[in-house]
Design a protein around this motif. Structure first.
Motif, PDB file in Angstrom:
ATOM      1  N   CYS A  37      51.020  36.288  30.425  1.00 25.36           N
ATOM      2  CA  CYS A  37      52.369  35.880  30.468  1.00 25.36           C
ATOM      3  C   CYS A  37      52.831  34.843  31.989  1.00 25.36           C
ATOM      4  CB  CYS A  37      53.435  37.089  30.872  1.00 25.36           C
ATOM      5  SG  CYS A  37      53.615  38.141  29.456  1.00 25.36           S
ATOM      6  N   GLY A  38      51.828  34.773  32.722  1.00 23.12           N
ATOM      7  CA  GLY A  38      51.773  33.723  33.794  1.00 23.12           C
ATOM      8  C   GLY A  38      52.042  34.517  35.060  1.00 23.12           C
ATOM      9  N   ALA A  39      51.983  35.665  35.162  1.00 25.23           N
ATOM     10  CA  ALA A  39      52.088  36.369  36.606  1.00 25.23           C
ATOM     11  C   ALA A  39      51.166  35.838  37.457  1.00 25.23           C
ATOM     12  CB  ALA A  39      52.101  37.831  36.579  1.00 25.23           C
ATOM     13  N   ASP A  40      51.500  35.695  38.676  1.00 25.54           N
ATOM     14  CA  ASP A  40      50.632  35.057  39.909  1.00 25.54           C
ATOM     15  C   ASP A  40      49.988  36.339  40.604  1.00 25.54           C
ATOM     16  OD1 ASP A  40      51.380  32.362  39.755  1.00 25.54           O
ATOM     17  OD2 ASP A  40      53.645  33.231  40.196  1.00 25.54           O
ATOM     18  N   GLY A  41      50.344  37.570  40.465  1.00 27.65           N
ATOM     19  CA  GLY A  41      50.008  38.550  41.108  1.00 27.65           C
ATOM     20  C   GLY A  41      50.302  40.071  40.547  1.00 27.65           C
ATOM     21  N   LEU A  42      49.762  41.113  40.998  1.00 25.93           N
ATOM     22  CA  LEU A  42      50.241  42.506  40.536  1.00 25.93           C
ATOM     23  C   LEU A  42      50.626  43.348  41.638  1.00 25.93           C
ATOM     24  CD1 LEU A  42      47.070  42.678  38.078  1.00 25.93           C
ATOM     25  CD2 LEU A  42      49.313  41.709  37.403  1.00 25.93           C
ATOM     26  N   LEU A  43      51.495  44.328  41.422  1.00 23.82           N
ATOM     27  CA  LEU A  43      51.967  45.305  42.194  1.00 23.82           C
ATOM     28  C   LEU A  43      51.151  46.447  41.521  1.00 23.82           C
ATOM     29  CD1 LEU A  43      53.280  46.670  44.406  1.00 23.82           C
ATOM     30  CD2 LEU A  43      55.345  46.602  43.035  1.00 23.82           C
ATOM     31  N   ILE A  44      50.116  47.217  41.986  1.00 22.64           N
ATOM     32  CA  ILE A  44      49.476  48.236  41.408  1.00 22.64           C
ATOM     33  C   ILE A  44      49.811  49.551  42.213  1.00 22.64           C
ATOM     34  CG2 ILE A  44      47.416  49.229  40.595  1.00 22.64           C
ATOM     35  CD1 ILE A  44      48.203  46.652  39.141  1.00 22.64           C
TER      36      ILE A  44
ATOM     37  N   ALA B  20      58.616  34.781  46.706  1.00 20.45           N
ATOM     38  CA  ALA B  20      57.888  35.727  45.441  1.00 20.45           C
ATOM     39  C   ALA B  20      58.923  36.475  45.208  1.00 20.45           C
ATOM     40  CB  ALA B  20      56.697  36.378  45.786  1.00 20.45           C
ATOM     41  N   ILE B  21      58.879  36.881  43.916  1.00 16.75           N
ATOM     42  CA  ILE B  21      59.834  37.899  43.113  1.00 16.75           C
ATOM     43  C   ILE B  21      58.611  39.067  42.459  1.00 16.75           C
ATOM     44  CG2 ILE B  21      61.442  38.104  41.278  1.00 16.75           C
ATOM     45  CD1 ILE B  21      62.496  35.445  41.829  1.00 16.75           C
ATOM     46  N   VAL B  22      59.032  40.513  42.909  1.00 17.18           N
ATOM     47  CA  VAL B  22      58.389  41.452  42.129  1.00 17.18           C
ATOM     48  C   VAL B  22      59.378  41.664  40.972  1.00 17.18           C
ATOM     49  CG1 VAL B  22      57.362  43.576  42.515  1.00 17.18           C
ATOM     50  CG2 VAL B  22      57.458  42.068  44.481  1.00 17.18           C
ATOM     51  N   VAL B  23      58.595  41.578  39.724  1.00 11.60           N
ATOM     52  CA  VAL B  23      59.236  42.078  38.545  1.00 11.60           C
ATOM     53  C   VAL B  23      58.742  43.453  38.309  1.00 11.60           C
ATOM     54  CG1 VAL B  23      59.782  41.531  36.347  1.00 11.60           C
ATOM     55  CG2 VAL B  23      59.732  39.732  37.868  1.00 11.60           C
TER      56      VAL B  23
ATOM     57  N   ALA C 265      57.409  37.208  31.320  1.00 18.98           N
ATOM     58  CA  ALA C 265      57.374  35.752  31.007  1.00 18.98           C
ATOM     59  C   ALA C 265      58.480  35.081  31.347  1.00 18.98           C
ATOM     60  CB  ALA C 265      57.095  35.759  29.594  1.00 18.98           C
ATOM     61  N   ARG C 266      59.710  35.689  31.128  1.00 15.81           N
ATOM     62  CA  ARG C 266      60.919  35.031  31.451  1.00 15.81           C
ATOM     63  C   ARG C 266      60.967  34.816  33.167  1.00 15.81           C
ATOM     64  NH1 ARG C 266      65.782  35.788  27.877  1.00 15.81           N
ATOM     65  NH2 ARG C 266      64.877  36.476  26.013  1.00 15.81           N
ATOM     66  N   ALA C 267      60.660  35.616  33.885  1.00 21.00           N
ATOM     67  CA  ALA C 267      60.607  35.420  35.264  1.00 21.00           C
ATOM     68  C   ALA C 267      59.746  34.031  35.657  1.00 21.00           C
ATOM     69  CB  ALA C 267      59.963  36.506  35.993  1.00 21.00           C
ATOM     70  N   LYS C 268      58.487  34.136  35.077  1.00 26.05           N
ATOM     71  CA  LYS C 268      57.696  32.655  35.161  1.00 26.05           C
ATOM     72  C   LYS C 268      58.493  31.559  34.554  1.00 26.05           C
ATOM     73  CE  LYS C 268      53.856  30.956  36.515  1.00 26.05           C
ATOM     74  NZ  LYS C 268      53.393  30.715  37.930  1.00 26.05           N
ATOM     75  N   HIS C 269      59.236  31.514  33.524  1.00 30.83           N
ATOM     76  CA  HIS C 269      59.674  30.475  32.889  1.00 30.83           C
ATOM     77  C   HIS C 269      60.962  30.082  33.778  1.00 30.83           C
ATOM     78  CE1 HIS C 269      61.629  27.794  30.119  1.00 30.83           C
ATOM     79  NE2 HIS C 269      62.642  28.328  30.137  1.00 30.83           N
ATOM     80  N   TYR C 270      61.918  31.057  34.316  1.00 32.79           N
ATOM     81  CA  TYR C 270      63.104  31.093  34.872  1.00 32.79           C
ATOM     82  C   TYR C 270      62.764  30.270  36.354  1.00 32.79           C
ATOM     83  CZ  TYR C 270      65.642  33.987  31.397  1.00 32.79           C
ATOM     84  OH  TYR C 270      66.054  34.645  30.547  1.00 32.79           O
ATOM     85  N   SER C 271      61.745  30.772  36.945  1.00 34.88           N
ATOM     86  CA  SER C 271      61.379  30.239  38.293  1.00 34.88           C
ATOM     87  C   SER C 271      60.888  28.831  38.153  1.00 34.88           C
ATOM     88  CB  SER C 271      60.285  31.191  38.908  1.00 34.88           C
ATOM     89  OG  SER C 271      59.058  30.751  38.252  1.00 34.88           O
TER      90      SER C 271
ATOM     91  N   GLY D  32      57.927  27.875  38.784  1.00 30.79           N
ATOM     92  CA  GLY D  32      57.064  27.512  39.602  1.00 30.79           C
ATOM     93  C   GLY D  32      57.730  27.319  40.956  1.00 30.79           C
ATOM     94  N   ALA D  33      58.856  27.621  41.276  1.00 35.34           N
ATOM     95  CA  ALA D  33      59.482  27.773  42.717  1.00 35.34           C
ATOM     96  C   ALA D  33      59.261  28.567  43.665  1.00 35.34           C
ATOM     97  CB  ALA D  33      60.896  27.349  42.575  1.00 35.34           C
ATOM     98  N   CYS D  34      58.462  29.547  42.979  1.00 32.80           N
ATOM     99  CA  CYS D  34      57.952  31.047  43.654  1.00 32.80           C
ATOM    100  C   CYS D  34      56.979  31.633  42.713  1.00 32.80           C
ATOM    101  CB  CYS D  34      59.435  31.912  44.106  1.00 32.80           C
ATOM    102  SG  CYS D  34      59.927  32.862  42.604  1.00 32.80           S
ATOM    103  N   LYS D  35      56.587  32.443  43.483  1.00 32.96           N
ATOM    104  CA  LYS D  35      55.232  33.409  42.726  1.00 32.96           C
ATOM    105  C   LYS D  35      55.870  34.382  41.923  1.00 32.96           C
ATOM    106  CE  LYS D  35      52.031  31.018  44.373  1.00 32.96           C
ATOM    107  NZ  LYS D  35      51.117  30.084  43.711  1.00 32.96           N
ATOM    108  N   ILE D  36      55.379  34.899  41.063  1.00 31.41           N
ATOM    109  CA  ILE D  36      55.921  36.225  40.109  1.00 31.41           C
ATOM    110  C   ILE D  36      54.798  37.125  40.358  1.00 31.41           C
ATOM    111  CG2 ILE D  36      56.568  36.976  37.801  1.00 31.41           C
ATOM    112  CD1 ILE D  36      58.679  34.982  39.347  1.00 31.41           C
ATOM    113  N   ILE D  37      55.249  38.265  40.884  1.00 30.59           N
ATOM    114  CA  ILE D  37      54.329  39.528  40.992  1.00 30.59           C
ATOM    115  C   ILE D  37      54.897  40.619  40.063  1.00 30.59           C
ATOM    116  CG2 ILE D  37      53.745  41.189  42.612  1.00 30.59           C
ATOM    117  CD1 ILE D  37      54.268  39.270  45.010  1.00 30.59           C
ATOM    118  N   ALA D  38      53.960  40.962  39.194  1.00 33.80           N
ATOM    119  CA  ALA D  38      54.190  41.910  37.933  1.00 33.80           C
ATOM    120  C   ALA D  38      53.798  43.289  38.418  1.00 33.80           C
ATOM    121  CB  ALA D  38      53.745  41.336  36.857  1.00 33.80           C
ATOM    122  N   GLY D  39      54.733  44.110  38.245  1.00 33.46           N
ATOM    123  CA  GLY D  39      54.561  45.615  38.697  1.00 33.46           C
ATOM    124  C   GLY D  39      53.982  46.150  37.230  1.00 33.46           C
TER     125      GLY D  39
END
Length: 123
Positions: free
Chosen positions: A90-97, A33-36, A56-62, A64-71
């Motif tokens: 935007c397609g984030a798979d999870g959130l950092l709150i 996963a990548i935290v953006v 959105a770009r992180a989701k596109h660039y990945s 689907g190879a990894c999860k995108i966690i949006a801060g």
């Protein structure tokens, strides 16, 4: 394993080409996963539009190879909810709150903050 990725900057703006290279390198190294826009992502200096573009770009660039966690956490519950909903779109798979900073919330107030976000999104 997750990486809180930096937001590369160039000439006063986000360097999306370098951002893509960083994401690809992380994937090549086996990241889950990548935290953006986490604590290393310059989030406090970015506009909501810039954050959403990064998600959105992180989701596109990945691809689907990894999860995108949006801060998406901030000091305001309403703003956190709005940004979290937009990150989900935007397609984030999870959130950092984060816990609201500078606010002296009670335990019930903190619970209400996180509950508001949890009830507003499906990620």
């Amino acid at each position: 394993m997750a990486t809180a990725i930096i937001t590369p900057m160039k000439d006063g703006g986000i360097d999306y080409k370098s951002f893509e290279r960083l994401i690809n390198w992380q994937i090549d190294e086996g990241i889950d996963a990548i935290v953006v826009c986490g604590t290393t992502g310059e989030a406090p200096t970015l506009s909501d539009a810039e954050k959403l573009e990064l998600f959105a770009r992180a989701k596109h660039y990945s691809g689907g190879a990894c999860k995108i966690i949006a801060g998406t956490g901030c000091n305001s519950t309403l703003h956190t909810v709005q940004l979290s909903k937009a990150a989900q779109q935007c397609g984030a798979d999870g959130l950092l709150i984060v816990t609201p900073y500078y606010n002296k919330a009670t335990p019930d107030g903190l619970y209400a903050h996180y509950l508001s976000v949890a009830q507003a999104v499906d990620i």
